[in-house]
Design a protein around this motif. Structure first.
Motif, PDB file in Angstrom:
ATOM      1  N   VAL A   1      14.543  -6.374 -28.074  1.00 18.58           N
ATOM      2  CA  VAL A   1      13.467  -5.689 -27.530  1.00 18.58           C
ATOM      3  C   VAL A   1      13.090  -4.773 -28.509  1.00 18.58           C
ATOM      4  O   VAL A   1      11.891  -4.262 -28.597  1.00 18.58           O
ATOM      5  N   ALA A   2      13.985  -3.844 -28.962  1.00 18.14           N
ATOM      6  CA  ALA A   2      13.785  -2.972 -29.887  1.00 18.14           C
ATOM      7  C   ALA A   2      13.036  -3.291 -31.126  1.00 18.14           C
ATOM      8  O   ALA A   2      12.369  -2.579 -31.804  1.00 18.14           O
ATOM      9  N   THR A   3      13.904  -4.509 -31.640  1.00 16.07           N
ATOM     10  CA  THR A   3      13.324  -4.998 -32.737  1.00 16.07           C
ATOM     11  C   THR A   3      11.581  -5.363 -32.647  1.00 16.07           C
ATOM     12  O   THR A   3      10.825  -5.111 -33.685  1.00 16.07           O
ATOM     13  N   ARG A   4      11.509  -5.847 -31.474  1.00 13.60           N
ATOM     14  CA  ARG A   4       9.886  -6.416 -31.347  1.00 13.60           C
ATOM     15  C   ARG A   4       9.009  -4.889 -31.238  1.00 13.60           C
ATOM     16  O   ARG A   4       8.006  -5.104 -31.817  1.00 13.60           O
ATOM     17  N   PHE A   5       9.524  -3.939 -30.647  1.00 15.80           N
ATOM     18  CA  PHE A   5       8.320  -2.546 -30.767  1.00 15.80           C
ATOM     19  C   PHE A   5       8.479  -2.092 -32.153  1.00 15.80           C
ATOM     20  O   PHE A   5       7.501  -1.675 -32.580  1.00 15.80           O
ATOM     21  N   LEU A   6       9.460  -2.051 -32.745  1.00 18.36           N
ATOM     22  CA  LEU A   6       9.819  -1.491 -34.133  1.00 18.36           C
ATOM     23  C   LEU A   6       8.490  -2.334 -35.081  1.00 18.36           C
ATOM     24  O   LEU A   6       8.006  -1.570 -35.901  1.00 18.36           O
ATOM     25  N   ALA A   7       8.700  -3.482 -34.868  1.00 17.95           N
ATOM     26  CA  ALA A   7       7.720  -4.341 -35.634  1.00 17.95           C
ATOM     27  C   ALA A   7       6.495  -3.882 -35.343  1.00 17.95           C
ATOM     28  O   ALA A   7       5.442  -3.968 -36.172  1.00 17.95           O
ATOM     29  N   ARG A   8       6.087  -3.746 -34.067  1.00 19.09           N
ATOM     30  CA  ARG A   8       4.670  -3.368 -33.732  1.00 19.09           C
ATOM     31  C   ARG A   8       4.267  -2.007 -34.183  1.00 19.09           C
ATOM     32  O   ARG A   8       3.106  -1.748 -34.487  1.00 19.09           O
ATOM     33  N   MET A   9       5.307  -1.155 -34.348  1.00 17.21           N
ATOM     34  CA  MET A   9       5.117   0.174 -34.767  1.00 17.21           C
ATOM     35  C   MET A   9       4.901   0.280 -36.533  1.00 17.21           C
ATOM     36  O   MET A   9       4.498   1.507 -36.931  1.00 17.21           O
ATOM     37  N   GLY A  10       5.235  -0.742 -37.057  1.00 16.64           N
ATOM     38  CA  GLY A  10       5.041  -0.764 -38.460  1.00 16.64           C
ATOM     39  C   GLY A  10       3.586  -0.323 -38.998  1.00 16.64           C
ATOM     40  O   GLY A  10       2.593  -0.625 -38.495  1.00 16.64           O
ATOM     41  N   GLY A  11       3.542   0.837 -39.824  1.00 20.95           N
ATOM     42  CA  GLY A  11       2.285   1.067 -40.435  1.00 20.95           C
ATOM     43  C   GLY A  11       1.644   2.037 -39.489  1.00 20.95           C
ATOM     44  O   GLY A  11       0.582   2.515 -39.650  1.00 20.95           O
ATOM     45  N   ASN A  12       2.300   2.510 -38.504  1.00 15.15           N
ATOM     46  CA  ASN A  12       2.219   3.592 -37.554  1.00 15.15           C
ATOM     47  C   ASN A  12       0.600   3.456 -36.991  1.00 15.15           C
ATOM     48  O   ASN A  12      -0.305   4.215 -37.348  1.00 15.15           O
ATOM     49  N   PRO A  13       0.306   2.193 -36.225  1.00 11.59           N
ATOM     50  CA  PRO A  13      -1.036   2.172 -35.797  1.00 11.59           C
ATOM     51  C   PRO A  13      -1.546   3.395 -34.888  1.00 11.59           C
ATOM     52  O   PRO A  13      -0.618   3.875 -34.141  1.00 11.59           O
ATOM     53  N   HIS A  14      -2.763   3.763 -35.093  1.00  8.97           N
ATOM     54  CA  HIS A  14      -3.311   4.617 -34.253  1.00  8.97           C
ATOM     55  C   HIS A  14      -2.736   6.333 -34.664  1.00  8.97           C
ATOM     56  O   HIS A  14      -3.159   7.259 -34.116  1.00  8.97           O
ATOM     57  N   ASN A  15      -2.025   6.305 -35.513  1.00 12.79           N
ATOM     58  CA  ASN A  15      -1.338   7.727 -36.124  1.00 12.79           C
ATOM     59  C   ASN A  15      -0.469   8.104 -34.972  1.00 12.79           C
ATOM     60  O   ASN A  15      -0.491   9.385 -34.719  1.00 12.79           O
ATOM     61  N   ALA A  16       0.038   7.305 -33.794  1.00 12.42           N
ATOM     62  CA  ALA A  16       0.756   7.779 -32.945  1.00 12.42           C
ATOM     63  C   ALA A  16       2.105   8.327 -32.985  1.00 12.42           C
ATOM     64  O   ALA A  16       2.451   9.140 -32.317  1.00 12.42           O
ATOM     65  N   PHE A  17       2.649   7.950 -34.041  1.00  6.22           N
ATOM     66  CA  PHE A  17       4.051   8.605 -34.241  1.00  6.22           C
ATOM     67  C   PHE A  17       4.218   9.544 -35.477  1.00  6.22           C
ATOM     68  O   PHE A  17       3.346   9.530 -36.543  1.00  6.22           O
ATOM     69  N   LEU A  18       5.086  10.491 -35.229  1.00  9.33           N
ATOM     70  CA  LEU A  18       5.295  11.458 -36.476  1.00  9.33           C
ATOM     71  C   LEU A  18       6.768  11.064 -37.009  1.00  9.33           C
ATOM     72  O   LEU A  18       6.877  11.626 -37.915  1.00  9.33           O
ATOM     73  N   ASP A  19       7.516  10.628 -36.439  1.00 15.17           N
ATOM     74  CA  ASP A  19       9.002  10.061 -36.729  1.00 15.17           C
ATOM     75  C   ASP A  19       9.392   9.017 -36.325  1.00 15.17           C
ATOM     76  O   ASP A  19       9.368   8.683 -34.922  1.00 15.17           O
ATOM     77  N   ILE A  20       9.950   7.951 -37.129  1.00 13.00           N
ATOM     78  CA  ILE A  20      10.328   6.699 -36.782  1.00 13.00           C
ATOM     79  C   ILE A  20      11.769   6.493 -37.447  1.00 13.00           C
ATOM     80  O   ILE A  20      11.701   6.808 -38.933  1.00 13.00           O
ATOM     81  N   ASP A  21      12.743   6.165 -37.008  1.00 14.13           N
ATOM     82  CA  ASP A  21      13.984   5.899 -37.658  1.00 14.13           C
ATOM     83  C   ASP A  21      14.701   4.558 -37.045  1.00 14.13           C
ATOM     84  O   ASP A  21      15.336   4.782 -36.154  1.00 14.13           O
ATOM     85  N   SER A  22      14.261   3.543 -37.728  1.00 16.06           N
ATOM     86  CA  SER A  22      14.846   2.216 -37.054  1.00 16.06           C
ATOM     87  C   SER A  22      16.176   1.952 -36.838  1.00 16.06           C
ATOM     88  O   SER A  22      16.739   1.451 -36.032  1.00 16.06           O
ATOM     89  N   GLU A  23      16.999   2.748 -37.743  1.00 18.87           N
ATOM     90  CA  GLU A  23      18.342   2.698 -37.896  1.00 18.87           C
ATOM     91  C   GLU A  23      18.959   3.172 -36.544  1.00 18.87           C
ATOM     92  O   GLU A  23      19.682   2.523 -35.997  1.00 18.87           O
ATOM     93  N   VAL A  24      18.529   4.400 -36.261  1.00 14.43           N
ATOM     94  CA  VAL A  24      18.904   5.302 -34.937  1.00 14.43           C
ATOM     95  C   VAL A  24      18.426   4.165 -33.806  1.00 14.43           C
ATOM     96  O   VAL A  24      19.093   4.122 -32.966  1.00 14.43           O
ATOM     97  N   THR A  25      17.243   3.738 -33.849  1.00 16.61           N
ATOM     98  CA  THR A  25      16.622   3.272 -32.616  1.00 16.61           C
ATOM     99  C   THR A  25      17.551   1.723 -32.819  1.00 16.61           C
ATOM    100  O   THR A  25      18.184   1.414 -31.244  1.00 16.61           O
ATOM    101  N   LEU A  26      18.090   0.962 -33.769  1.00 15.75           N
ATOM    102  CA  LEU A  26      18.891  -0.148 -33.427  1.00 15.75           C
ATOM    103  C   LEU A  26      20.351   0.103 -32.896  1.00 15.75           C
ATOM    104  O   LEU A  26      20.743  -0.638 -32.502  1.00 15.75           O
TER     105      LEU A  26
END
Length: 486
Positions: free
Chosen positions: A26-51
Motif C-alpha cells: 500500500v505504501a509503495t503504491r502511494f509513494l509512486a503516485r506522489m512522485g514528482g509531487n503532483p499539485h505541489n501538495a507535499f513539502l517533505d517526503i522520505d520513502s525510507e521512513v514511510t517504508l
C-alpha cells in the motif's frame, strides 16, 4: 492491486487486516503516485521512513498486535511537528527544522497503526484561505489546476482529492478544514475545541486552533477522529478531560425527525447562485430521508469577520514572537546586534500575510486600543456563541454553505486580501464559538467545481454530525466522484 489509491480508509484497513494486501504494498503504491509531487501538495517526503513504518505495521499485522488502522497511510499538515520529517509550517523562518518529538495527533494516529507518507503544504503558519501564502509555492486544486484548493489546509485537501493519500490531518482556526474540503470535494471535520490535543501543533491563534481529519467520507472521518481525539491534559492546558469516543457507533442510526436549522443569514446577498443550488439540493435530500428543515437566525454572523480578524491576529502576534532566529529556524546572516538580528530574521523569514497579521495583532493589543478592539471583540464572541445556543433550542444541527463561492482562480484576490477574509464568513462563527463543524460534498457549481454543505453541531455532538453526513453520502455519490484522471 492497481486501484489501491481509490480505496477508502475503512476498505484499506479491512484488506490489511485480512492480509489481502501488505502495508508495504500500500505504501509503495502511494509513494509512486506522489512522485514528482503532483499539485505541489507535499513539502517533505522520505520513502525510507514511510517504508520502515510500513514494514513495522506488517510485523504487527502478522503477530496479532495491529492497531485498528494498521498500515493505512496518512499525511500530515505541516503545522504538526514530526521527528522523522521536517516541519516548516509553510514558512521560510522554519526551513529545515526538525522537531525532537511528534505532535500528540501524529503520535496517536501512529499508535493506531497509520503509516506516515509525508508533510503537506499549507498557508504560512495556517494564515490564509487559498494556500497562496505558502513560502514554498501554492497548491493546485486537482479539479482545476488554475484554481486554489482552499486554505490553509489546502495541501491536505488536494492530496486526498488527487488520490495521493487516503487521509490527511488538517487544522481549523477559522474554517481551514471545512473550506478546502469544500473546494476539493472531500469530507473534513473540525471537532469541538479541546477534543483533539494541540500539543505539537504550531500555534496560530491558540483559542481557535483545532485539529481534525480529512478524507473522502464521513465514515472514514469517524475512524480517524476516534484515533485523534482524547484527553492530553498533562501536555495541553486546553485539552478536554473526556474519554475517547467511538464516532462510528451511531453512523447508521436513523435521522428520521432530525431537526436541521437553516440560518437565514447564510442564504442572503453574496451567496453565489450555483452554490445555493447545490446546497438546496442537499437539503432536499435530507427532507427525503425524514429530516425536518427549521428556519433559524444567527444574527451576529456578519460580525464574525471583524471579531475573528481582531482576536486571531492578536493571538498570532504573541505566538509568533518565539520565531526570532535565536534557538531554531532561520537566522539572518548579517546583523550588528541582537535587536538587528531579530528584525532582519523576521523580515526575511515571514511572508507578507504573516507580517500583516502580526502587525494587526500588535496594534489591537497596544495601549489605548486593547479596550476598544480586543476586549470588545471578545464580548461579541461570547454573543456569537450565545446565538448558537439559542438556535440549538430549535434544532439539532445547523446546515448551510461552507463558502459563498466555489474555488477561485489563482491571483484573483492578489490585490485584495480582505476578499479572502470575506470568504470565511460562514465558517468563522462556529470557530469563534468552539463548536464542531464539517464539510460534506453536496454537488458541483460553476466550472464543475465541488460545493460543500456545512453541518454545525452543538458541543460534543460530532457523532451526530457524522451520522447526518453519512446518511447524505448513502443517498448521493458526490463524495465518490473524483477529478479527471484520478
Amino acid at each position: 492491486m492497481s486501484d489501491l489509491h481509490n480505496l477508502s480508509v475503512k476498505a484499506l484497513a479491512t484488506l490489511l487486516h485480512t492480509k489481502e494486501v501488505s502495508a508495504v504494498e500500500v505504501a509503495t503504491r502511494f509513494l509512486a503516485r506522489m512522485g514528482g509531487n503532483p499539485h505541489n501538495a507535499f513539502l517533505d517526503i522520505d520513502s525510507e521512513v514511510t517504508l520502515a513504518q510500513a514494514r513495522a505495521s506488517d510485523a504487527k499485522l502478522a503477530d496479532g498486535t495491529a492497531g485498528p488502522l494498521e498500515g493505512v497511510p496518512v499525511a500530515h499538515k505541516d503545522v504538526f511537528v514530526t521527528r522523522d520529517f521536517a516541519t516548516t509550517a509553510g514558512s521560510k523562518i522554519l526551513s529545515g527544522y526538525r522537531s525532537p518529538f511528534d505532535a500528540t495527533v501524529v503520535q496517536r494516529l501512529r499508535t493506531a497503526g497509520m503509516v506516515t507518507l509525508g508533510k503537506l503544504n499549507c498557508d504560512e503558519f495556517a494564515m490564509g484561505s487559498a494556500n497562496e501564502n505558502s513560502a514554498y509555492g501554492p497548491v493546485q486544486n486537482p479539479w482545476d489546476t488554475a484554481r486554489v484548493p482552499g486554505g490553509s489546509s489546502g495541501g491536505s485537501a488536494a492530496a486526498v482529492a488527487a488520490g495521493l493519500a487516503p487521509a490527511a490531518t488538517g487544522t481549523d482556526t477559522g474554517g481551514s478544514i471545512r473550506q478546502p474540503a469544500s473546494f476539493c470535494g472531500i469530507t473534513g471535520i473540525k471537532p469541538t475545541y479541546g477534543r483533539a490535543s494541540r500539543y505539537g501543533m504550531i500555534a496560530y491563534a491558540s483559542s481557535l486552533d483545532q485539529a481534525g481529519p480529512m478524507a473522502r467520507s464521513a465514515e472514514d472521518c469517524a475512524l480517524l477522529l476516534r484515533a485523534m481525539c482524547g484527553a492530553d491534559i498533562d501536555r495541553d492546558s486546553t485539552s478536554l478531560d473526556m474519554p475517547t469516543e467511538d464516532f462510528s457507533a451511531t453512523l447508521n442510526s436513523s435521522i428520521e425527525g432530525l431537526r436541521i436549522g437553516i440560518p437565514k443569514e447564510f442564504f442572503g446577498e453574496g451567496l453565489a447562485t450555483d452554490v445555493r443550488a447545490a446546497v438546496d439540493g442537499a437539503l432536499r435530500e435530507y427532507e427525503k430521508l425524514g429530516a425536518k428543515l427549521v428556519p433559524i437566525s444567527l444574527p451576529r454572523t456578519e460580525l464574525s469577520i471583524p471579531v475573528y480578524y481582531i482576536i486571531a491576529p492578536a493571538e498570532a502576534s504573541s505566538n509568533l514572537s518565539r520565531f526570532d532566529g535565536v534557538k531554531f529556524g532561520h537566522r539572518a546572516k548579517d546583523y550588528t546586534d541582537l535587536v538587528d538580528m531579530y528584525k532582519k530574521t523576521r523580515a526575511e523569514g515571514f511572508g507578507n500575510e504573516v507580517k500583516r497579521r502580526i502587525m494587526t495583532g500588535a496594534y489591537v493589543l497596544s495601549h489605548g486600543y486593547y479596550d476598544a478592539y480586543y476586549l470588545q471583540a471578545q464580548k461579541i464572541r461570547r454573543m456569537i456563541a450565545d446565538d448558537f445556543q439559542n438556535a440549538f433550542k430549535e434544532c439539532d444541527v445547523i446546515a448551510g454553505p461552507v463558502a459563498p463561492s466555489v474555488a477561485w482562480k489563482f491571483g484573483e484576490n492578489a490585490n485584495d486580501p480582505v476578499a479572502d477574509y470575506l470568504a470565511d464568513i460562514f465558517t468563522l462563527p462556529a470557530s469563534l464559538a468552539g463548536l464542531p463543524g464539517m464539510s460534506v460534498p453536496a454537488g458541483f457549481g460553476a466550472g464543475n467545481m465541488p460545493v460543500g454543505l456545512q453541518l454545525i453541531g452543538n458541543y460534543f455532538k460530532e457523532a451526530q454530525l457524522l451520522n447526518a453526513a453519512h446518511h447524505l453520502q448513502q443517498a448521493t455519490d458526490f463524495h465518490l466522484r473524483k477529478p479527471q484522471g484520478i
